[in-house]
Design an enzyme around this catalytic site. Structure first.
Site, mmCIF file in Angstrom:
data_model
loop_
_atom_site.group_PDB
_atom_site.id
_atom_site.type_symbol
_atom_site.label_atom_id
_atom_site.label_comp_id
_atom_site.label_asym_id
_atom_site.label_seq_id
_atom_site.Cartn_x
_atom_site.Cartn_y
_atom_site.Cartn_z
ATOM 1 N N GLU A 14 58.922 78.805 25.458
ATOM 2 C CA GLU A 14 59.113 80.537 24.919
ATOM 3 C C GLU A 14 59.240 81.247 25.223
ATOM 4 O OE1 GLU A 14 53.879 80.817 22.884
ATOM 5 O OE2 GLU A 14 54.139 80.632 25.013
ATOM 6 N N THR A 49 54.498 80.316 19.489
ATOM 7 C CA THR A 49 53.508 79.077 19.697
ATOM 8 C C THR A 49 52.031 80.475 19.137
ATOM 9 O OG1 THR A 49 54.903 77.829 20.630
ATOM 10 C CG2 THR A 49 52.487 77.388 20.450
ATOM 11 N N SER A 101 47.819 81.084 17.122
ATOM 12 C CA SER A 101 47.607 81.623 15.898
ATOM 13 C C SER A 101 48.174 82.206 15.081
ATOM 14 C CB SER A 101 46.187 81.489 16.037
ATOM 15 O OG SER A 101 45.801 82.166 17.002
HETATM 16 C C1 5RP Z 1 51.089 80.133 24.382
HETATM 17 C C2 5RP Z 1 51.181 81.284 24.132
HETATM 18 C C3 5RP Z 1 50.419 82.292 22.920
HETATM 19 O O1 5RP Z 1 51.806 83.071 21.774
HETATM 20 C C4 5RP Z 1 49.377 83.129 22.862
HETATM 21 O O2 5RP Z 1 48.155 81.787 23.962
HETATM 22 C C5 5RP Z 1 48.270 83.806 22.247
HETATM 23 O O3 5RP Z 1 48.046 83.030 20.719
HETATM 24 P P1 5RP Z 1 47.134 83.266 20.378
HETATM 25 O O4 5RP Z 1 48.186 83.933 19.105
HETATM 26 O O5 5RP Z 1 46.450 81.724 18.993
HETATM 27 O O6 5RP Z 1 46.351 83.897 20.559
HETATM 28 O O7 5RP Z 1 51.325 82.112 24.934
HETATM 29 O O8 5RP Z 1 51.569 79.213 25.334
#
Ligand code: 5RP
Length: 227
Positions: A107, A31, A33
């Site tokens: 996750e 999950t 970006s």
């Molecule tokens: C979601 C997560 C994401 O992988 C983490 O917050 C990193 O997000 P991004 O790639 O948008 O910086 O752990 O629960």
């Protein structure tokens, strides 16, 4: 003269990690970006004939996988995942803090079901000592008890509040999310074990089973580390 397209470190990390995926694999779809770039890259390969089945870690990744026409499966049908690609909020060596998107419980279940857990980040996430607040998924009924237990451990937890939604963030599993600030975390593995013992915490965001890390950099290179 035209300005060159700026390099997106998240994109190069996600896309490079997607190259790990081979025909016939069961793939954990993380999950956030950064992982979104990996999912989109996989979607393009699926359109070109790659045969994989994805296991999403959130509604976000399930929606994106559907958009990219990546066929999905479940851990019931495929309890062993070949490779899981996911982002992180911070990483030191091979320990990550995750849960910025409130998805860390699913996750972690997918990461723990995987033969290889691959983390994709931009260089701003790499540190020597973890100090990012640790996301906790908490049963709503246990809110006060968890606040007290975290304080006893020397931390300061707050219930995460919604953006474009009044009141608390509710996870995909129907629970609250807290962010627990412990300052510099000298021994994240031990802190994770202690948090796992706390009544009312469904899951915490410390991940100790990282096998490979892709770190996208502004100069267009990707650092790759493997255990
Ligand atoms: C979601 C997560 C994401 O992988 C983490 O917050 C990193 O997000 P991004 O790639 O948008 O910086 O752990 O629960």
């Amino acid at each position: 003269m035209n300005n060159p397209t700026p390099i997106n470190p998240k994109q190069i990390a996600g896309e490079r990690a997607a190259e790990l995926v081979k025909d016939g694999m069961i793939v954990g779809l993380g999950t956030g970006s950064t992982t979104a770039f990996a999912i989109q890259a996989l979607g393009r390969r699926v359109a070109g004939g790659l045969a994989i089945l994805g296991i999403p870690t959130s509604y976000q990744s399930a929606f994106l996988a559907a958009e990219c026409k990546i066929p999905l499966t479940t851990l019931d049908e495929h309890p062993v995942v070949d490779v899981d690609i996911d982002g992180a909020d911070q990483i030191a060596d091979f320990i990550a803090i995750k849960g910025g998107g409130a998805a860390h419980t699913r996750e972690k279940i997918v990461a723990m079901s995987s033969k290889r857990f691959v983390v994709v980040v931009d260089e701003s996430k790499r540190v020597d000592v973890l100090n990012h607040p640790v996301p906790l998924e908490v049963l709503p009924f246990a809110r006060q008890l968890v606040l007290k237990q975290v304080a006893k451990l020397g931390g300061n937890a707050r219930v995460r509040m919604g953006v474009n939604k009044d009141g608390p963030v509710i996870s995909d599993n129907g629970n609250f999310i807290m962010d627990a600030d412990f300052g510099a975390i000298d021994d994240p593995a031990s802190l994770g074990e202690i948090l796992s013992q706390c009544t009312g915490i469904v899951e915490h965001g410390i991940f100790t089973n990282v096998n490979k890390v892709y770190i996208g950099k502004k100069d267009g290179s990707v650092d790759i580390m493997e255990t």
